[in-house]
Design a protein around this motif. Structure first.
Motif, PDB file in Angstrom:
ATOM      1  N   GLY A  66      46.647  34.430  31.526  1.00  0.00           N
ATOM      2  CA  GLY A  66      45.837  33.212  31.525  1.00  0.00           C
ATOM      3  C   GLY A  66      46.606  32.021  32.051  1.00  0.00           C
ATOM      4  N   MET A  67      47.887  31.937  31.683  1.00  0.00           N
ATOM      5  CA  MET A  67      48.728  30.865  32.213  1.00  0.00           C
ATOM      6  C   MET A  67      48.799  30.935  33.735  1.00  0.00           C
ATOM      7  SD  MET A  67      52.011  30.831  29.694  1.00  0.00           S
ATOM      8  CE  MET A  67      52.080  29.830  28.225  1.00  0.00           C
ATOM      9  N   ARG A  68      48.933  32.154  34.236  1.00  0.00           N
ATOM     10  CA  ARG A  68      49.025  32.328  35.692  1.00  0.00           C
ATOM     11  C   ARG A  68      47.728  31.888  36.386  1.00  0.00           C
ATOM     12  NH1 ARG A  68      54.427  32.750  36.287  1.00  0.00           N
ATOM     13  NH2 ARG A  68      55.203  34.840  35.986  1.00  0.00           N
ATOM     14  N   VAL A  69      46.602  32.201  35.775  1.00  0.00           N
ATOM     15  CA  VAL A  69      45.324  31.793  36.371  1.00  0.00           C
ATOM     16  C   VAL A  69      45.199  30.273  36.337  1.00  0.00           C
ATOM     17  CG1 VAL A  69      42.818  31.882  36.118  1.00  0.00           C
ATOM     18  CG2 VAL A  69      44.156  33.978  35.908  1.00  0.00           C
ATOM     19  N   LEU A  70      45.482  29.656  35.187  1.00  0.00           N
ATOM     20  CA  LEU A  70      45.431  28.196  35.097  1.00  0.00           C
ATOM     21  C   LEU A  70      46.405  27.548  36.073  1.00  0.00           C
ATOM     22  CD1 LEU A  70      45.163  27.428  31.276  1.00  0.00           C
ATOM     23  CD2 LEU A  70      43.436  27.025  33.033  1.00  0.00           C
ATOM     24  N   GLY A  71      47.534  28.169  36.244  1.00  0.00           N
ATOM     25  CA  GLY A  71      48.535  27.626  37.141  1.00  0.00           C
ATOM     26  C   GLY A  71      48.109  27.590  38.592  1.00  0.00           C
ATOM     27  N   ARG A  72      47.170  28.420  38.975  1.00  0.00           N
ATOM     28  CA  ARG A  72      46.677  28.436  40.360  1.00  0.00           C
ATOM     29  C   ARG A  72      45.745  27.272  40.649  1.00  0.00           C
ATOM     30  NH1 ARG A  72      46.815  32.605  44.104  1.00  0.00           N
ATOM     31  NH2 ARG A  72      46.091  30.858  45.336  1.00  0.00           N
TER      32      ARG A  72
ATOM     33  N   CYS B 287      51.000  34.447  40.362  1.00  0.00           N
ATOM     34  CA  CYS B 287      51.596  35.773  40.265  1.00  0.00           C
ATOM     35  C   CYS B 287      50.785  36.697  41.166  1.00  0.00           C
ATOM     36  CB  CYS B 287      51.534  36.227  38.806  1.00  0.00           C
ATOM     37  SG  CYS B 287      51.867  37.973  38.540  1.00  0.00           S
ATOM     38  N   LEU B 288      51.442  37.451  42.006  1.00  0.00           N
ATOM     39  CA  LEU B 288      50.720  38.324  42.925  1.00  0.00           C
ATOM     40  C   LEU B 288      49.898  39.369  42.183  1.00  0.00           C
ATOM     41  CD1 LEU B 288      50.138  38.823  45.911  1.00  0.00           C
ATOM     42  CD2 LEU B 288      52.077  40.408  45.939  1.00  0.00           C
ATOM     43  N   VAL B 289      50.361  39.813  41.026  1.00  0.00           N
ATOM     44  CA  VAL B 289      49.590  40.786  40.248  1.00  0.00           C
ATOM     45  C   VAL B 289      48.291  40.152  39.757  1.00  0.00           C
ATOM     46  CG1 VAL B 289      49.567  42.206  38.153  1.00  0.00           C
ATOM     47  CG2 VAL B 289      51.628  42.105  39.565  1.00  0.00           C
ATOM     48  N   VAL B 290      48.377  38.941  39.204  1.00  0.00           N
ATOM     49  CA  VAL B 290      47.179  38.249  38.732  1.00  0.00           C
ATOM     50  C   VAL B 290      46.269  37.912  39.902  1.00  0.00           C
ATOM     51  CG1 VAL B 290      46.325  36.154  37.588  1.00  0.00           C
ATOM     52  CG2 VAL B 290      48.296  37.377  36.652  1.00  0.00           C
ATOM     53  N   ASN B 291      46.851  37.451  40.997  1.00  0.00           N
ATOM     54  CA  ASN B 291      46.040  37.146  42.176  1.00  0.00           C
ATOM     55  C   ASN B 291      45.283  38.393  42.641  1.00  0.00           C
ATOM     56  OD1 ASN B 291      47.354  34.702  41.954  1.00  0.00           O
ATOM     57  ND2 ASN B 291      48.572  34.933  43.797  1.00  0.00           N
ATOM     58  N   THR B 292      45.948  39.531  42.605  1.00  0.00           N
ATOM     59  CA  THR B 292      45.308  40.788  42.999  1.00  0.00           C
ATOM     60  C   THR B 292      44.209  41.165  42.016  1.00  0.00           C
ATOM     61  OG1 THR B 292      47.359  41.539  44.042  1.00  0.00           O
ATOM     62  CG2 THR B 292      45.724  43.232  43.504  1.00  0.00           C
ATOM     63  N   ALA B 293      44.473  40.966  40.730  1.00  0.00           N
ATOM     64  CA  ALA B 293      43.451  41.278  39.721  1.00  0.00           C
ATOM     65  C   ALA B 293      42.188  40.474  39.973  1.00  0.00           C
ATOM     66  CB  ALA B 293      43.995  40.992  38.320  1.00  0.00           C
ATOM     67  N   VAL B 294      42.356  39.202  40.278  1.00  0.00           N
ATOM     68  CA  VAL B 294      41.208  38.317  40.487  1.00  0.00           C
ATOM     69  C   VAL B 294      40.505  38.639  41.805  1.00  0.00           C
ATOM     70  CG1 VAL B 294      40.555  35.906  40.872  1.00  0.00           C
ATOM     71  CG2 VAL B 294      42.169  36.489  39.053  1.00  0.00           C
ATOM     72  N   GLU B 295      41.279  38.881  42.851  1.00  0.00           N
ATOM     73  CA  GLU B 295      40.685  39.047  44.176  1.00  0.00           C
ATOM     74  C   GLU B 295      40.223  40.472  44.484  1.00  0.00           C
ATOM     75  OE1 GLU B 295      41.596  37.876  48.829  1.00  0.00           O
ATOM     76  OE2 GLU B 295      43.300  38.048  47.467  1.00  0.00           O
TER      77      GLU B 295
END
Length: 193
Positions: free
Chosen positions: A167-173, A104-112
């Protein structure tokens, strides 16, 4: 006399979004954007600003395209809990499908970026607030319709789902074991039986 744009800014924004989503912010250079979009560097700067501004506009576009679909799915008339369970299943399926996983681009942005870029953090928080509010509204309706016991807190349940989904989105990456996603999905869905 000013020259007319020789490209469609909306189409260019969509293509930039795809590239940022695939590679992330840091791994995407202006040279990559110029090559991927087929637009001169000067035109990109004149239309969107720098790479950061283009990224934030792409993130805004992503949120504008995805968030309303969640609210719409949760606001249909009738029983609410089947829609909540379907959303849980949808997040799990999207997180587990197709490699390489874009997430998810939102989760990716949160992490990065969110830890060091206040505007990126604001956009992430706004999207998460929207998801939480949509879930809270739906679960409040479910409680009013007798689908949830009166002692269940819709906002706390919405926050649980928000954390689960992200969390699902992070695991999915990651090249992770999909059994985690399946087990978490079954347990979360069981909360809404």
């Amino acid at each position: 006399m000013a020259r007319a744009k020789e490209f469609d800014p909306d189409a260019a924004l969509r293509r930039a979004l795809e590239l940022f989503w695939e590679r992330g912010y840091e791994a995407t250079s202006m040279a990559d954007l110029v090559a991927h979009l087929g637009i001169a560097r000067a035109s990109l700067y004149a239309t969107f600003g720098g790479k950061r501004e283009l990224y934030l506009k792409a993130l805004e576009r992503y949120v504008r395209d995805t968030d309303p679909k969640i609210a719409e799915a949760l606001s249909q008339p009738g029983p609410v809990l089947p829609a909540v369970r379907a959303l849980i299943e949808r997040y799990a399926a999207e997180s587990a499908r197709d490699r390489p996983r874009l997430g998810c681009l939102v989760v990716n942005t949160a992490v990065e970026l969110a830890g060091r870029d206040p505007e990126a953090a604001r956009l992430v928080e706004a999207s998460w607030n929207f998801l939480e509010a949509s879930l809270t509204t739906a679960l409040t309706r479910a409680r009013a319709q007798g689908e949830l016991p009166p002692d269940r807190d819709p906002r706390a349940l919405a926050r649980l789902l928000l954390v689960l989904f992200q969390g699902m989105r992070v695991l999915g990456r990651a090249p992770a074991d999909d059994h985690r996603l399946r087990d978490a999905t079954r347990q979360a869905a069981a909360l809404f039986v």
